[in-house]
Structures are given as structure tokens and as C-alpha cells.
Enzyme design. Structure first.
Site, PDB file in Angstrom:
ATOM      1  N   LYS A  58       0.808  -1.230   0.000  1.00 29.74           N
ATOM      2  CA  LYS A  58       0.000   0.000   0.000  1.00 29.74           C
ATOM      3  C   LYS A  58       0.841   1.280   0.000  1.00 29.74           C
ATOM      4  CE  LYS A  58      -3.422  -0.989  -0.570  1.00 29.74           C
ATOM      5  NZ  LYS A  58      -3.791  -1.618  -1.878  1.00 29.74           N
ATOM      6  N   HIS A 119       7.016  -7.063  -2.478  1.00 28.09           N
ATOM      7  CA  HIS A 119       6.892  -6.418  -1.163  1.00 28.09           C
ATOM      8  C   HIS A 119       7.911  -7.015  -0.189  1.00 28.09           C
ATOM      9  CE1 HIS A 119       3.351  -4.340  -2.404  1.00 28.09           C
ATOM     10  NE2 HIS A 119       2.530  -5.358  -2.346  1.00 28.09           N
ATOM     11  N   SER A 149      -4.567   2.716   4.527  1.00 25.15           N
ATOM     12  CA  SER A 149      -4.769   2.100   3.223  1.00 25.15           C
ATOM     13  C   SER A 149      -4.752   0.573   3.350  1.00 25.15           C
ATOM     14  CB  SER A 149      -3.664   2.582   2.273  1.00 25.15           C
ATOM     15  OG  SER A 149      -3.854   2.055   0.988  1.00 25.15           O
TER      16      SER A 149
HETATM   17  P1  A3P Z   1      -5.391   4.613  -0.630  1.00 26.71           P
HETATM   18  O1  A3P Z   1      -5.915   3.322  -0.085  1.00 26.71           O
HETATM   19  O2  A3P Z   1      -4.915   5.543   0.441  1.00 26.71           O
HETATM   20  O3  A3P Z   1      -6.330   5.269  -1.577  1.00 26.71           O
HETATM   21  P2  A3P Z   1      -0.417  -0.150  -3.647  1.00 26.71           P
HETATM   22  O4  A3P Z   1      -0.464   0.018  -5.114  1.00 26.71           O
HETATM   23  O5  A3P Z   1       0.955  -0.186  -3.064  1.00 26.71           O
HETATM   24  O6  A3P Z   1      -1.302  -1.278  -3.200  1.00 26.71           O
HETATM   25  O7  A3P Z   1      -1.016   1.172  -3.004  1.00 26.71           O
HETATM   26  C1  A3P Z   1      -2.363   1.506  -3.150  1.00 26.71           C
HETATM   27  C2  A3P Z   1      -2.557   2.909  -2.640  1.00 26.71           C
HETATM   28  O8  A3P Z   1      -1.970   3.820  -3.606  1.00 26.71           O
HETATM   29  C3  A3P Z   1      -4.033   3.278  -2.522  1.00 26.71           C
HETATM   30  O9  A3P Z   1      -4.077   4.264  -1.489  1.00 26.71           O
HETATM   31  C4  A3P Z   1      -4.285   3.869  -3.896  1.00 26.71           C
HETATM   32  O10 A3P Z   1      -5.420   4.688  -3.953  1.00 26.71           O
HETATM   33  C5  A3P Z   1      -2.994   4.682  -4.057  1.00 26.71           C
HETATM   34  N1  A3P Z   1      -2.754   5.058  -5.453  1.00 26.71           N
HETATM   35  C6  A3P Z   1      -2.761   4.276  -6.546  1.00 26.71           C
HETATM   36  N2  A3P Z   1      -2.572   5.003  -7.658  1.00 26.71           N
HETATM   37  C7  A3P Z   1      -2.447   6.300  -7.259  1.00 26.71           C
HETATM   38  C8  A3P Z   1      -2.266   7.543  -7.950  1.00 26.71           C
HETATM   39  N3  A3P Z   1      -2.187   7.609  -9.267  1.00 26.71           N
HETATM   40  N4  A3P Z   1      -2.193   8.666  -7.198  1.00 26.71           N
HETATM   41  C9  A3P Z   1      -2.269   8.609  -5.848  1.00 26.71           C
HETATM   42  N5  A3P Z   1      -2.467   7.476  -5.149  1.00 26.71           N
HETATM   43  C10 A3P Z   1      -2.553   6.323  -5.842  1.00 26.71           C
END
Ligand code: A3P
Length: 306
Positions: A58, A119, A149
């Protein structure tokens, strides 16, 4: 025919899917199927031109995957829509019961140059990556937003352990009893190792502040020449709203027996400071006191965390 096979696969999957328990691998709690396949992951054979995108879960993995893919296809947004994220950039250690292929299955015969996501904490990276001096892009996100998140993701992801109630989850995160272990150790170790290996260490908060600037850093690290208008195009295409609306970048392709979208969406909020909507004053105080202890002595600093 494809649809028929897919629905057969789904039925087969439904039989074996469950919230998997965590099993320690060299002291790091990983989901049971990963622990069972650990030897294959640990012995993964790297190639010198492999590129690894590493994060604590996340931390902004998918965001960086989209950015890297767009840089490598020269900003061609149609090419970047050729397949969903997890097909374009496989997840190294993920192991799901058959019929789905594991990350290693997808990667072993993939053509070079391979790009993959992980990860794994630094000490669990297959040694071959370090022997071959592979490039690693690491993205770190401030602990409290990362935790929030992860809490929502663990609710929607029906193979991860049930996060339980919020208050208990905050404690689990602090003690590192969540998949892939301690956030604190993860971000610190990669920070320290950036001195010894080819690691580009980036921050989610910096990407939110000035995405084009961070994209320039990534393309320089990858030694790719891109004109400024293409960088601006990539920044637009990887903005939160555009990615949220892009089925090849928002995990829409993952079936609802794995991602329960009634609990949360994958592209949830994408903000800095969302933790303020969830932490009580008492939780914040306990978290901050523990944070200062766990992060003592490091030069790694996050904005908007305390
Ligand atoms: P939130 O749950 O706070 O919205 P990962 O890809 O490591 O699983 O992380 C997911 C998190 O990154 C989520 O956060 C998601 O919304 C956010 N995320 C993904 N794409 C994004 C973007 N283009 N801009 C900002 N946040 C992004």
C-alpha cells in the site's frame, strides 16, 4: 471458449480461496502459500537487466508500476493498456492456489528486460538480484496513511488475513503482525541499503507534491530519454483520477471472489493525510510515541506523519 475456461477457473478458485494464515519466513510473516513456495522464490534466478519495484504493501506500488511501464513504452498510453498491471509487471512472490499462476511462474520464461513488483523486505530479496546488481525502485509512504490504506485493503482482499476492528489493527501494524511484517524495518532497511546498491528511493508524498519531477527522477534512473511533453503526458495518465478510470491500472480485472469491492475500492482515495480521519487522539499519541522509538537513529524522515 475463453469465457467458459474463465468461469471454470473461477469455480475451481472458489473452492480453494480463503483468508490465508501468516507463516513466518526467516522471521517475516508471509501468507501461507508464499511460505510453502519459499524455496522457489528464494532461488529465483535474476538477470542483470531485471528491474524491481519494491514497496511495503500500500505504499504506491501500482502507481509506480504504471509510471515505469509508461516510461518504458515511451509514453504510449495505448501500449500501456495492452494488459492489466499484474500481467504487465508480475508480482514476484505471490502464490495463489492453481489454476492461477504464481509470480515466479509468470516471470521465469518472460522475455528480458523483465520488470517485477515485490513487497519483500530487503533481507528476503532473492540473493541473485544483488549478485546481478539489478536496479531497484523503492517507494515509501508515511506510516499512518500506509496503515489506513492497508486496513481497507485487508478488508477487501479475501486472501489476506482479516484485519479485524480498527483499534486492534493499529496495534497489529505497530507490532508488524501483518503480511510482509514491520513497516518500520522495511522502510529503514531499504533506506540504509540505498548506499550499497542501485536503489532509487522515492516517497509517495513527493509524488503527490510534484509528479512530473518524480517521473523525471525515475526516467533518469532507468536511463531513458523522454522529452518534457511526454513526461507531462505520463503525469496526466498516472494522476489518481485517470488511473482510477483505467481498467488496466485499477485492478478491475481481479474477480470479486478475491477483491470484495463492497468493502473498499482498490483506488480508494489516494491522498496524503487521510489518517486524520481515522486515528483518535489517544491512538495518535500512542502511535507517535512508538514511532519515535522505532525510527530512532535513522536519517529517514517522512512528511505529514506526526
Ligand atoms: P489509498 O488506499 O490511500 O487510496 P499499492 O499500489 O501499493 O497497493 O497502493 C495503493 C494505494 O496507492 C491506494 O491508497 C491507492 O489509492 C494509491 N494510489 C494508486 N494510484 C495512485 C495515484 N495515481 N495517485 C495517488 N495514489 C494512488
Amino acid at each position: 471458449m475463453a469465457t467458459c475456461k474463465n468461469s471454470e477457473n473461477l469455480l475451481q478458485l472458489k473452492e480453494v480461496l480463503r483468508r490465508f494464515p501468516l507463516v513466518p519466513v526467516h522471521g517475516i510473516p508471509l501468507m501461507e502459500p508464499i511460505a510453502q513456495q519459499w524455496a522457489r522464490i528464494e532461488n529465483f534466478e535474476a538477470r542483470p537487466d531485471d528491474l524491481i519495484i519494491s514497496t511495503y504493501p500500500k505504499g504506491g506500488t501500482t502507481w509506480m508500476q504504471e509510471i515505469v511501464d509508461l516510461i518504458l513504452v515511451g509514453g504510449d498510453t495505448e501500449k500501456a493498456r495492452r494488459a492489466p498491471t499484474q500481467v504487465r509487471i508480475p508480482f514476484l512472490e505471490i502464490c495463489v492456489p492453481p489454476p492461477l499462476p504464481s509470480g515466479v511462474d509468470k516471470l521465469v520464461n518472460a522475455p528480458s528486460p523483465r520488470v517485477m513488483k515485490t513487497h519483500l523486505p530487503f533481507q528476503l530479496l532473492p540473493k541473485s538480484f544483488l549478485e546481478k546488481n539489478c536496479k531497484i525502485i523503492y517507494v515509501a509512504r508515511n506510516a499512518k496513511d500506509n496503515l489506513v490504506s492497508y486496513f481497507f485493503f485487508d478488508q477487501m482482499h479475501l486472501m489476506q488475513p482479516d484485519p479485524g476492528p480498527w483499534d486492534g489493527y493499529v496495534k497489529k501494524f505497530m507490532s508488524g503482525t501483518v503480511p510482509w511484517g514491520s513497516w518500520y524495518d522495511h522502510v529503514r532497511r531499504y533506506w540504509d541499503e540505498r548506499e550499497n546498491h542501485r536503489i532509487l528511493y522515492l516517497f509517495y508524498e513527493d509524488m503527490k507534491e510534484d509528479l512530473a519531477r518524480e517521473i523525471r527522477r525515475v526516467k533518469d534512473f532507468l536511463e531513458v530519454d523522454l522529452p518534457e511533453d511526454i513526461i507531462q503526458k505520463i503525469a496526466h495518465h498516472t494522476s489518481f483520477q485517470v488511473m482510477k478510470d483505467n481498467p488496466m491500472a485499477n485492478y478491475d480485472s481481479v474477480p470479486s471472489i478475491i477483491f470484495d469491492r463492497t468493502k473498499s475500492s482498490f483506488m480508494r482515495k489516494g491522498e496524503v493525510g487521510d489518517w486524520k480521519n481515522y486515528f483518535t487522539v489517544a491512538q495518535k499519541e500512542a502511535f507517535d510515541a512508538d514511532y519515535l522509538l522505532k525510527m530512532e537513529g535513522t536519517t529517514l524522515h517522512f512528511r505529514d506523519v506526526l
